[in-house]
Design a protein around this motif. Sequence first.
Motif, PDB file in Angstrom:
ATOM      1  N   ASP A 211      15.851  10.771  -0.874  1.00 14.03           N
ATOM      2  CA  ASP A 211      16.589   9.510  -0.958  1.00 14.03           C
ATOM      3  C   ASP A 211      15.687   8.463  -1.614  1.00 14.03           C
ATOM      4  O   ASP A 211      15.120   7.591  -0.956  1.00 14.03           O
ATOM      5  N   LEU A 212      15.557   8.566  -2.939  1.00 11.78           N
ATOM      6  CA  LEU A 212      14.701   7.654  -3.709  1.00 11.78           C
ATOM      7  C   LEU A 212      13.307   7.556  -3.092  1.00 11.78           C
ATOM      8  O   LEU A 212      12.780   6.451  -2.884  1.00 11.78           O
ATOM      9  N   LEU A 213      12.715   8.727  -2.819  1.00  8.08           N
ATOM     10  CA  LEU A 213      11.354   8.776  -2.277  1.00  8.08           C
ATOM     11  C   LEU A 213      11.210   7.862  -1.067  1.00  8.08           C
ATOM     12  O   LEU A 213      10.545   6.832  -1.114  1.00  8.08           O
ATOM     13  N   TYR A 214      11.878   8.253   0.009  1.00 11.38           N
ATOM     14  CA  TYR A 214      11.798   7.557   1.309  1.00 11.38           C
ATOM     15  C   TYR A 214      12.412   6.161   1.267  1.00 11.38           C
ATOM     16  O   TYR A 214      11.865   5.196   1.800  1.00 11.38           O
ATOM     17  N   GLY A 215      13.591   6.088   0.630  1.00 11.79           N
ATOM     18  CA  GLY A 215      14.361   4.852   0.692  1.00 11.79           C
ATOM     19  C   GLY A 215      13.973   3.799  -0.316  1.00 11.79           C
ATOM     20  O   GLY A 215      14.483   2.680  -0.267  1.00 11.79           O
ATOM     21  N   GLY A 216      13.085   4.115  -1.246  1.00 12.02           N
ATOM     22  CA  GLY A 216      12.709   3.173  -2.282  1.00 12.02           C
ATOM     23  C   GLY A 216      11.639   2.184  -1.884  1.00 12.02           C
ATOM     24  O   GLY A 216      11.062   1.515  -2.740  1.00 12.02           O
ATOM     25  N   ASP A 217      11.379   2.058  -0.584  1.00 11.28           N
ATOM     26  CA  ASP A 217      10.336   1.126  -0.137  1.00 11.28           C
ATOM     27  C   ASP A 217       9.589   1.667   1.082  1.00 11.28           C
ATOM     28  O   ASP A 217       9.009   0.898   1.854  1.00 11.28           O
ATOM     29  N   LEU A 218       9.613   2.993   1.260  1.00 13.57           N
ATOM     30  CA  LEU A 218       8.940   3.681   2.367  1.00 13.57           C
ATOM     31  C   LEU A 218       9.481   3.294   3.738  1.00 13.57           C
ATOM     32  O   LEU A 218       8.813   3.468   4.748  1.00 13.57           O
ATOM     33  N   LYS A 219      10.710   2.774   3.791  1.00  9.30           N
ATOM     34  CA  LYS A 219      11.295   2.447   5.099  1.00  9.30           C
ATOM     35  C   LYS A 219      11.863   3.684   5.782  1.00  9.30           C
ATOM     36  O   LYS A 219      12.080   3.674   6.999  1.00  9.30           O
ATOM     37  N   GLU A 220      12.128   4.741   5.029  1.00  7.30           N
ATOM     38  CA  GLU A 220      12.711   5.957   5.598  1.00  7.30           C
ATOM     39  C   GLU A 220      11.613   6.995   5.812  1.00  7.30           C
ATOM     40  O   GLU A 220      11.513   7.997   5.106  1.00  7.30           O
ATOM     41  N   THR A 221      10.763   6.765   6.782  1.00  6.59           N
ATOM     42  CA  THR A 221       9.683   7.693   7.103  1.00  6.59           C
ATOM     43  C   THR A 221       9.564   7.824   8.615  1.00  6.59           C
ATOM     44  O   THR A 221      10.134   7.024   9.375  1.00  6.59           O
ATOM     45  N   GLY A 222       8.819   8.833   9.041  1.00  2.00           N
ATOM     46  CA  GLY A 222       8.497   8.979  10.456  1.00  2.00           C
ATOM     47  C   GLY A 222       9.435   9.851  11.255  1.00  2.00           C
ATOM     48  O   GLY A 222       9.252  10.020  12.454  1.00  2.00           O
TER      49      GLY A 222
END
Length: 473
Positions: A211-222
């Motif tokens: 998804d755009l490399l973890y939401g485009g702003d690294l919010k989709e991690t963990g």
Amino acid sequence: MSSTARTAAVLTVLGLALAGTAVTGPGAGVGSASSHREAPLIAGDPQTDNTDVYAFTSPDKPDTVTLIANWLPFQEPNGGPNFYPFADGAHYDINIDSRGTGRPDLTYRWTFRTEDQRGTDTFLYNTGVVNNLTDPTLKVRQYYTLQELRPDCDPVTLIERGVVAPSRTGAASMPDYGRLRDQATVQLPGGGQTVATQAADPFFLDLRVFDLLYGGDLKETGQNTLAGYNVNSVAIQLPKSRLALGGDATRNPVIGVWSSTEKQSMKLTPGGRQPEGPFVQVSRLGNPLVNEAVVPAGLKDAFNALPPSEDHNQPAVVAKVLDPEVPKLVEAIYGIKAPAAPRTDLQEIFLTGIAKATGGPYQVDLNSQLLNQDIDPGAFVPAEELRLNMSTPSTPVPNRLGVLNGDFQGFPNGRRLSDDVIDIALQVLEGATPGKLIAPLAAGDGVNAADRPFGTSFPYLAVPYAKAVNQAN
């Protein structure tokens, strides 16, 4: 041969690989990456889909190496009543290349068959508690033959009727799955042991990378996407001398490892099916994430069909190693400058192994078969394999980032269950070197370990999950 001559040989072969422009289709008789559904064709055949391969010095038996290969991804634990058998008749292989030719010098092959005793009496996989593999309450059993194959030799049957640890149907049905797995573990003639079993998927990552490399702003991690899912595993532990060229792990410590699956065509009839024709390779896996994140979609099926010995003849695949897509995506989304191509550092990691003789940027001797004293350097070819130097000293406290953090027994020198290959691969693709990480991406995907701890003895895998995935955490 001198170091200069070895380097020339490798670069000559690579030059030939880059000279063409087309990708060869599957060859006769031939039909990675952490490959959970990585290619269009194999996504429709999960029973034979390789997901991960591991190769490491056994921490509690350092004179041995443990090899693990997994298949059939995303097993929801409650997926009854038939659950998750290995495919009958298919060849499940772990291949070892000790000469650097891209061809197996040694193959361990598991071939499975099912005995289904349910008949017209029941639809249940088990009709009561299963405490032992011999309990009559277990109605579906799988058995396997294990063969050792070497070129120009007749196959040697090591196990004629091995018993597979069953799919775990639940905590009430199989309250002590570890006991069942222990019963399924078989000692091998000449030393070593093996088991075929279901296991908690050992791979850990946040799959929102798509998804755009973890939401485009690294919010989709963990979030460990694979927590709660099971896989089918074959594991084998062998003396290092069994795997080394000429039986000498001191002179020839490096091996290249990959798993593959072969199957026949299937003739379907109403209520039945019959395999026919030659065996064809349908899946293949060496280094994690190569087929999944390096090879483009239009080449994935062909890559699964090829043996590593043909990799250097595939210029379009080699070109993607030398100029991968991921760093360009990172630059577009996060503004981190992509390293300049050609990426000879990735060539070493994925195609040749790391050694001074390859002429690449990593001027250290780590894990190329060119380090083996008894090979023919002129026969060495770049090939996508997971390479392990069996002589690297064991690490008492493994570091999840492996070589990048100074732990030279970790990935890409083999792969242990606890190696964080997502974070390692992301750093390496962005040009990181040992001790010099790319700071903006240092947190990676935020998943640093598997959901369940690994064991301290063979086969080291965690027992299968029994709860539904949506309750796993």
